[in-house]
Design an enzyme around this catalytic site. Sequence first.
Site, PDB file in Angstrom:
ATOM      1  N   HIS A  54     102.845  -4.991  81.212  1.00 49.96           N
ATOM      2  CA  HIS A  54     103.357  -4.934  82.576  1.00 49.96           C
ATOM      3  C   HIS A  54     103.047  -6.241  83.303  1.00 49.96           C
ATOM      4  CE1 HIS A  54     103.486  -0.223  82.930  1.00 49.96           C
ATOM      5  NE2 HIS A  54     104.093  -0.688  81.855  1.00 49.96           N
ATOM      6  N   GLU A  56     101.645  -6.962  86.156  1.00 47.08           N
ATOM      7  CA  GLU A  56     100.321  -7.139  86.756  1.00 47.08           C
ATOM      8  C   GLU A  56      99.286  -7.474  85.680  1.00 47.08           C
ATOM      9  OE1 GLU A  56     102.343  -4.580  87.011  1.00 47.08           O
ATOM     10  OE2 GLU A  56     102.528  -3.860  89.075  1.00 47.08           O
ATOM     11  N   CYS A  81     101.823   0.703  88.669  1.00 52.97           N
ATOM     12  CA  CYS A  81     101.625   2.010  88.041  1.00 52.97           C
ATOM     13  C   CYS A  81     100.123   2.322  88.020  1.00 52.97           C
ATOM     14  CB  CYS A  81     102.203   1.989  86.625  1.00 52.97           C
ATOM     15  SG  CYS A  81     101.208   1.068  85.428  1.00 52.97           S
ATOM     16  N   CYS A  84      98.056  -0.203  85.887  1.00 47.85           N
ATOM     17  CA  CYS A  84      97.863  -1.508  86.511  1.00 47.85           C
ATOM     18  C   CYS A  84      97.005  -1.394  87.763  1.00 47.85           C
ATOM     19  CB  CYS A  84      99.213  -2.139  86.836  1.00 47.85           C
ATOM     20  SG  CYS A  84     100.144  -2.593  85.357  1.00 47.85           S
TER      21      CYS A  84
HETATM   22 ZN   LIG Z   1     101.823  -1.117  85.258  1.00 45.22          ZN
END
Ligand SMILES: [Zn+2]
Length: 156
Positions: A54, A56, A81, A84
């Site tokens: 992801h 981040e 999410c 993260c």
């Molecule tokens: Zn994430």
Amino acid sequence: MQHDNDHLRRAIALGEEAGRRGNRPFGAVIVAADGTTIAEGRNEVAASGVVTAHAELAALTAAGPSADLTGATVYASGEPCPMCSAALVWAGVARIVFAAAEADFAAIIGGHPRFALGCAEVVGASDAEIAVSGPHLGEEALVPFRRYLETVGPAA
Ligand SMILES: [Zn+2]
């Protein structure tokens, strides 16, 4: 704050880049307390095959293990999410600012799984003092998701 919007627009631009590479269109920027950019990240899940790639986490990885994130702000093009959000707690950042809310980008690009647990809820369940702010920039934040839907199509 205007500089918040500038950094959010950079995160959105990184999300656009991710989308052009066939990844879901997320970007993130880590900015130090003095306003200098520490690191940037793009979602690379589809391109790399790494399910945790992801934006981040990519930005945290780019920052490197010796980066001092005390006082730093993470700008994300989409609401982080739970994975993260927790990683940003572990990283010790001071603020998380995001553009598109999860409910809004999920309504456009779909996707599975989804969590009924927002960034502010994950951070709030920790004992860290991290400010979470978002959503921001309204329709502007959703442009990469609409473009992604046009080019890649909805999630299965
Ligand atoms: Zn994430």
